[in-house]
Design an enzyme around this catalytic site. Sequence first.
Site, short mmCIF file in Angstrom:
data_model
loop_
_atom_site.label_atom_id
_atom_site.label_comp_id
_atom_site.label_asym_id
_atom_site.label_seq_id
_atom_site.Cartn_x
_atom_site.Cartn_y
_atom_site.Cartn_z
N ILE A 41 1.14 7.12 0.67
CA ILE A 41 0.43 5.65 1.36
C ILE A 41 -1.01 5.68 1.04
CG2 ILE A 41 -0.21 4.76 3.67
CD1 ILE A 41 2.16 6.70 4.53
N CYS A 42 -1.58 4.49 0.78
CA CYS A 42 -2.88 4.16 0.44
C CYS A 42 -3.71 3.56 1.60
CB CYS A 42 -3.10 3.50 -0.72
SG CYS A 42 -4.92 2.86 -1.11
N LEU A 43 -4.26 4.48 2.54
CA LEU A 43 -4.86 4.06 3.80
C LEU A 43 -6.26 4.78 4.08
CD1 LEU A 43 -4.48 2.28 6.71
CD2 LEU A 43 -3.54 4.64 7.47
N ASN A 81 0.73 -1.24 0.19
CA ASN A 81 -0.30 -0.07 0.09
C ASN A 81 0.97 1.27 -0.14
OD1 ASN A 81 -1.53 -2.35 2.16
ND2 ASN A 81 -2.68 -1.14 0.48
#
Lengths: 757, 177
Positions: B115-117, B107
Amino acid sequence: MSAPPLYQQVAVQWSNAFLHLNRDEPGISGLISFAEAWRLIKDFLRPRDLSSPKRESDFNMATIRAAAEIITQCEMLLVLQDDFMDAVRIHLHLITQDIVQLMQQYEASSDAQHVAKLVARLSEWYNAWIPLEDLGESMLNAYNLAFQTHVYSVLPSSFTRGFRALVTLTFNLAQESTGAEWLFTIFPKPNNPSVRIDKPLWDAFHLLGLSERYDSLISSVCYEYVEAYIVKTCAGKWDEPKLNTIRDWMVNRIVPWMLLPFAREAKTAEDAKSMLQGVGSRLDFHVCKTLADLRTNEIFDIIVDYPDSTNALKDLKECLARVDQRSHLVQTLRKANKRRLLHPGADTKDILAQYVSIIRCLRMVDPPGVLLFKVADPIRQYLRSRPDTIRCIVASLVGDGESGDSLVDENEPIQPLQQLQAEDYSDPDWEPEPIDAGPDFRTSKPSDVISTLVSIYDSKELFVKELQVLLAQRLLTISDGNYDRERRNIEILKIRFGEAALQVCEVMLRDMTDSRRTDQHVQAQKSTVLHPTIISKHFWPALQSTVFKMPGQFKQLQEIYAKEYTTFKPDKRLLWLPHLGTVKLDVELDDRTVSADVTPLEAAFVELFSSKDTWTVTELLAEVGNVDRTAALKAISTWLNLGVLKEVAMDQYKLLNVAEADVYGSGSRLPAPAPAEDELPPVVTMQQQQAEQMQVFWKFIEGMLTNLGQLSLDRIQGMLKFAPGYDRNVDQLAVFMEAARREGLVTVRDGLWRLNK
Amino acid sequence: MDQITTSLAPPTRTSQKPAATGSTSDVASSVTKRLSSELMTLMMSSSPGISAFPRSDANLFDWVGTIEGPAGTIYGGLKWKIAIHFPANYPYAPPVIKFDTPCYHPNVDINSGAICLDILQDKWSAVYSVQTILLSLQSLLGEPNNASPLNPDAANIWSKPDDFKTQLMKHYRPIAE
């Protein structure tokens, strides 16, 4: 031939000499009379041995004088003088014998009597050989010189000692005529009672030139005598002024004595005065110096004795104006303070008291305060390092001295704290700093003692905080609802510290009165035995947070009260601090009722026993919450002593519903527990607060070093502004970091700090 | 270039938003207050393995964080630096967070560090704080969301720990002290 033949020259000289000696007498009668006169004079002047039987004095003074006249007329005096001096020199060994003999006796016995004898004997020799006055001054001078030179060259060094003893003796002779009676057999008392009895001795001294030669020795004897007198009369006596007494004594006793050694030639009183002026003022200086030295050495005790020693301080001030011993005074006092005051054995209270005395005393000695500034510095630094200094000062501010003697003078008007002011050069009464003021000397206008004490610390905020802590402690111990004293104190302190600083204290005080009113209201709604004091959390210093819960009935009481309170003040919530209260309790048992005033923890325990007969300590602790085990045991022991509980097994206690026959006899009960030490401050002290604060700051430092890598001290200081309440300066931070480094938490290289991993 | 974009991008945002929310100074002071209290909470919480602090004393909106890989996962024993930037309307908008240390993770973008959150995007809420974000990031390391990968290669080999570890260590750079 240019020059006359030799015989002619001799003839001319001869006739000249003849004419000279014969004067204009007929024939050679002049020559004959001269020869007669010469013989007569020579015989008269011949130095005689005193020990040989004295020849009948067959000299007719008239013929001697006539002969002297002839010699003078013939201008043969110089020849006669040479001749006489030769004769004297040849006979001087006679004197040497006497000197050696008498000095040997003196050295053997150390009795000044022999020295006196020697002086008397020497004057005899001198008088025996003295040339006729008619023969002119030059001969007398030559004689004096030859005689004295010889005497001084022969006198051994021990003579000074003897001479000193002899001079010392004269003080007593001149004054009470007791002492050595032998002196009067050597130097008989003068017949005229108005003449001093030691005059013959001094005459002899003068005759032999001793008083001139040993002038400084005589002065030093005088100094020593005066010194001894001062030490004898003044040491340890500080309650009366001494300087003037000593000066009077000088005028009455020492000045008359000085007349003989120092003002011998004086004809009139005026003469004597001017002759004594030099030596007199030197002596007065010496008096001041001696007294100043004495008082300087005693200064610490003088200060301890203050205010009884006021007069000694006044003397000291006057002496210091005359002699420059100020730096000596500073050094002595600093040394004494270091040795006697600033050590772990001294109470902070005592140090403060002494410091206040020092302030008062040195102000008296030196109003500009330079001495005080120099002496006070180490004391202030030391006090700053003591943890309880602030508390002591604050306690004395509110007149809390247990002993009753407050540092503050009751008569001193209460005034606002004085801040250090910049110099006002437009002030017409402005004076430059005293000459011995150091570069960091701060002109402190004579301010009151409290201001000086408060200025030990950089900010008065510390005091205000400590005041709050102290006030909290005192308010919480008041149980009769009489807060007049505290109110009065706060009013006094307002004058000193200003309204704003004491606002919090105001709130605290109002909390107390408000609590009573609130309580009255709640009681009116629902009567209960619980009377809480309700305080505003934000305005009170951190109180030791409570950890235990009240069980059973107490809990119910609290809940009911809290409910009533919330109805009364809907926006507020009660947070109980049971450990600060007291409980008046009647424990009803099967056969008896026990009444006791106990702490809430004790009450909680006995309450638990009403639900179950036997408990272990661990069970009890589990019920009330996290209480210190020792505190729990102490609470249990109270009930053991009251005979309510009994230890049935290790750490297990049982309620005695029926009193047990005291197996040990009533006398063997444990003594009532001593009042616990931890009862006093339920309030977290400033010191603890600071330690806690430092913990917070450390977390921040840790955080920044973790994320930002290594940082310089300045950057850490800058970053710490994110930490709430951070008020340290970079030096304090450096100290803190250094402490962290010693604990191995951080390392430092090239001025950059990093976490130690 | 990454560094420059991260430090340049936020100011443009801050200049846009306050106009919409109202008085600038009010907002700034309330955000500062919020950030200060978050910092205090974070400092006092002492959660193991996560930490953050403002980059300089002049700007409370720019933070540096440190995350340790959770023990027992493939990331255990490693450390990453992250950059946190708070927008001027924080906490109504999420902070912008990027990995400064390259992080090989399904991610995380290996180049930009993005960041992919979800909670940093559409699932953001004002009740989250720096601490919760850091904790989420820490747990994300051990439990990646392979459904929406920023780094498809990493997502593909996630199931083969040995290969993954090799790739991880190839990209990892220890934090310079």
